[in-house]
Design an enzyme around this catalytic site. Structure first.
Site, short mmCIF file in Angstrom:
data_model
loop_
_atom_site.label_atom_id
_atom_site.label_comp_id
_atom_site.label_asym_id
_atom_site.label_seq_id
_atom_site.Cartn_x
_atom_site.Cartn_y
_atom_site.Cartn_z
CB CYS A 1 49.78 44.69 47.76
SG CYS A 1 49.93 43.01 48.34
NE ARG A 57 45.37 48.88 47.10
CZ ARG A 57 45.02 48.86 45.82
NH1 ARG A 57 44.37 49.89 45.32
NH2 ARG A 57 45.29 47.85 45.05
CD1 TRP A 79 45.74 41.89 53.52
CD2 TRP A 79 45.77 40.30 51.95
NE1 TRP A 79 44.76 41.00 53.81
CE2 TRP A 79 44.76 40.01 52.87
CE3 TRP A 79 45.98 39.42 50.88
CZ2 TRP A 79 43.95 38.89 52.76
CZ3 TRP A 79 45.16 38.31 50.76
CH2 TRP A 79 44.17 38.05 51.70
CG ASN A 109 49.78 45.61 44.38
OD1 ASN A 109 50.65 45.60 45.24
ND2 ASN A 109 48.97 46.63 44.15
N GLY A 110 49.52 41.12 43.58
CA GLY A 110 49.03 39.96 42.82
C GLY A 110 49.76 38.69 43.22
CD GLU A 112 26.66 43.80 54.26
OE1 GLU A 112 27.16 42.75 53.82
OE2 GLU A 112 27.30 44.86 54.39
CE LYS A 154 30.00 45.14 56.40
NZ LYS A 154 29.95 45.33 54.97
CD GLU A 205 33.41 43.10 56.78
OE1 GLU A 205 34.30 42.70 56.04
OE2 GLU A 205 32.39 43.68 56.37
CG HIS A 220 13.99 23.69 59.30
ND1 HIS A 220 13.13 22.62 59.23
CD2 HIS A 220 13.26 24.77 58.93
CE1 HIS A 220 11.94 23.03 58.83
NE2 HIS A 220 12.00 24.34 58.64
CE LYS A 272 36.50 49.51 50.43
NZ LYS A 272 35.28 49.16 51.16
C1 F6R Z 1 32.76 43.39 53.29
C2 F6R Z 1 33.34 43.72 52.01
C3 F6R Z 1 33.68 42.62 51.08
C4 F6R Z 1 33.49 43.06 49.62
C5 F6R Z 1 33.99 41.97 48.67
C6 F6R Z 1 33.78 42.32 47.22
O1 F6R Z 1 32.46 44.51 54.04
O2 F6R Z 1 33.56 44.87 51.71
O3 F6R Z 1 32.96 41.47 51.36
O4 F6R Z 1 32.15 43.32 49.40
O5 F6R Z 1 35.36 41.75 48.90
O6 F6R Z 1 34.46 43.49 46.89
P1 F6R Z 1 34.06 44.32 45.61
O7 F6R Z 1 32.71 44.87 45.84
O8 F6R Z 1 35.12 45.38 45.52
O9 F6R Z 1 34.10 43.37 44.45
#
Ligand code: F6R
Length: 606
Positions: free
Chosen positions: A2, A27, A74, A98-99, A478, A482, A485, A501, A601
């Site tokens: 949020c 975000r 969110w 937020n929260g 990773e 990517k 997501e 395995h 985000k």
């Molecule tokens: C994926 C992504 C998330 C963040 C994770 C941690 O592309 O961005 O998996 O890496 O939410 O976020 P931070 O780094 O802000 O603690």
């Protein structure tokens, strides 16, 4: 997650609020709303979905008034809907939040006993109702907010606006960041500096437990004990908070392209013009420790997994890596002989912050690797190492990941040097290779056209596997994250040697297998694993250097050629094709690349 904005100014508030919410779109959100005071009365407009829906609503049904609050939501409690969107209002009180309020059911029960009903499924509405209840008992807005704050459990960034109070915003924070912006005859509140960027470059971050009483001419901050406190005003660099796509179609594309620059900046920051490291403060003492504990979430967790290979190999220190949400509740032993290191782009991730707090006072040193130097994780560390990636807007992390890797490699080098495992020649060799990395990254970016073509084919797949061995295994993880997501294609990653395995049962001609394998000492093993895939009709997309692609021989479905770099730097370099593949596949599928569905985000709730 949020986003929050508050405005007390001399202009109509609504356009400012909507513009600020646009800057907070990155975000992640699923509904949005604003409230203003018009002729002394609170009025709200809320809409589900993208901000354009709120803007459309405001065109048909404008909101007047020079004081206002706004929010992008969110969803946590209750589906994304107009009814659940913030601001929530109870009589003369409007609030954005937020929260998560963990004890909101207690308030619901208390309010229900008094015959008070609920219009929403949210935890936030109970805050507005409780504040109204206290005001009904005679409390001023300020006293009512102070009273509810003493009872809230959980995490919050809160911003209140009141009927008849055109010159008052009340903000409070615990667990979710909030910043107050200083204007001339105007003042603002935002969930981050980006929200406030074009309004002001003078910002005061609230600290845990703070409540701020903001008018157009004053900002009064009280701590958790109700004592008036002074919090430093900082000048933020508007550049760092600038939010534009610089001609790219998406923020993610811009951020992928920025990597040579920002990684170069990080390398210069830590090495200056020589080969000696310059760590901030007193640096870190890696002697006399028996292990390191690395904790993070998501992409940052994969950066930690890569760092494990580097730290163990270079410095000989055993490394444990944990997902923050698991670590914090497992209550693992953390001895005084351990360094605990937390990696976070935002520096506000709730689970990572909680894990850090668990280690504080137990580990010898709390170290963090962060992108936001004012963040909670940075502030609560003994030493915070900046990754200098600049503002990252795309929800899918790209440049922050490669900058995290760069700084973690520098940590590994420093640990190795201190422990006498890295002689000056080898250090100079690696630093020289690091200095040449931006140029190699540019060459990797040159593969974009071919990657874009390949992505058209990848976009047809339902499932994709990623394989990597050694330090390339976390990068395979990773790459899969990517892809899933932002393109919503199911993707999994395995250590190449693990394939037989179990996962090899998934292989057929419909499942592309992306293999990340530079021609390093492990390459021949990986070739065998690729043969196993191809023998079962699997389609291998090999990302390697020229020698690797030649050595892999015939039978490869597709390949992407990377420049040659020092082995240690391969995870950083190969992040580029992994990101480009995900990006162009998502573009081919027409998904919302910068704000993929369901994602946020900065994950400030558990
Ligand atoms: C994926 C992504 C998330 C963040 C994770 C941690 O592309 O961005 O998996 O890496 O939410 O976020 P931070 O780094 O802000 O603690």
């Amino acid at each position: 997650m949020c986003g929050i904005i508050g405005y007390l100014g001399s202009h109509e508030a609504a356009p400012f609020l909507v513009e600020a919410l646009k800057r907070l779109e990155y975000r992640g959100y699923d509904s949005a709303g604003i409230a203003t005071i018009n002729n002394g009365k609170l009025e709200r407009r809320r809409a589900v979905g993208k901000l354009v829906n709120l803007s459309d609503l405001l065109v048909h049904d404008p909101l007047r008034g020079k004081s206002g609050i706004g929010h992008t939501r969110w969803a946590t409690h209750g589906e994304p809907s107009t009814r659940n969107a913030h601001p929530h209002q109870a009589g003369p009180v409007a609030v954005v939040h937020n929260g998560i309020i963990e004890n909101y059911q207690d308030f619901r029960a208390e309010l229900a006993e008094q015959g008070i009903g609920f219009d929403t499924d949210t935890d936030t509405e109970t805050i507005a109702l409780m504040v109204r209840h206290y005001m009904d008992q005679g409390d001023s807005p300020r006293a009512a907010v102070a009273r509810i704050l003493t009872r809230l459990e959980g995490a919050y960034g809160l911003l209140f606006l009141f009927d008849g109070e055109e010159d008052l915003l009340i903000a409070a924070r615990k667990g979710s960041p909030l910043a107050v912006g200083h204007g001339d005859g105007e003042n603002y509140v935002g969930s981050d500096a980006i929200a406030l960027a074009p309004l002001t470059d003078r910002i005061t971050y609230l600290e845990e437990g703070d409540m701020a009483i903001v008018t157009r001419s004053s900002i009064e901050i009280r701590d958790a004990n109700g004592e008036q406190v002074h919090r430093e005003m900082r000048k933020i660099h508007m550049d760092a908070a600038r939010v534009d796509k610089a001609g790219h179609k998406h923020f993610m594309a811009k951020e992928i392209a920025e990597q040579p620059q920002v990684i170069g900046d990080a390398i210069s920051h830590y090495f200056g013009s020589g080969t000696d490291l310059h760590l901030p403060g007193d640096g870190i003492d890696f002697n006399g420790i028996s292990r390191m504990i690395l904790v993070a979430c998501g992409t940052a967790y994969y950066a930690c997994l890569t760092a494990k290979y580097w730290i163990e190999k270079l410095a000989g220190i055993p490394v444990e890596v944990d997902v923050a949400s698991e670590f914090r509740y497992r209550e693992p032993p953390v001895g005084e002989d351990a360094i605990a290191l937390f990696v976070s782009q935002s520096g506000e991730t709730a689970d990572t912050l909680a894990a850090l707090r668990y280690c504080a006072g137990k580990a010898r040193t709390i170290l963090s690797v962060v992108n936001v130097p004012e963040s909670s994780i940075a502030r609560e560390s003994d030493l915070a190492l900046p990754i200098l990636a600049g503002t990252e807007i795309g929800v899918a992390s790209t440049k922050a990941f490669s900058c995290q890797l760069t700084v973690l490699l520098i940590v590994a080098l420093e640990a190795a040097r201190q422990r006498g495992r890295l002689d000056a020649d080898r250090q100079a060799e690696i630093v020289t290779a690091l200095r040449g990395l931006p140029a190699r990254l540019n060459l990797a970016l040159d593969t974009e056209a071919i990657t874009e073509r390949l992505s058209q084919e990848l976009a047809e797949a339902q499932d994709v596997l990623f394989l990597g061995r050694g330090q390339m295994y976390p990068l395979a993880l990773e790459g899969a994250l990517k892809l899933k997501e932002i393109s919503y294609i199911h993707a999994e990653a395995y250590a190449s040697g693990e394939l037989k395995h179990g996962p090899i049962a998934l292989i057929d001609q419909n499942v592309p297998v992306v293999v990340m394998a530079p021609r390093d000492p492990l390459f021949d093993k990986t070739v065998s694993n690729m043969q196993e895939v191809m023998a079962r009709g699997g389609k291998v997309l090999l990302i390697s250097d020229k020698a690797g692609i030649e050595a892999a021989g015939d039978g490869i479905w597709r390949s992407i050629e990377m420049p040659v770099v020092e082995d240690l730097l391969c995870p950083i370099l190969y992040a580029i094709p992994a990101q480009l593949l995900a990006y162009h596949t998502a573009v081919a599928k027409g998904t919302d690349v910068d704000q993929p569905r369901n994602l946020a985000k900065s994950v400030t709730v558990e």
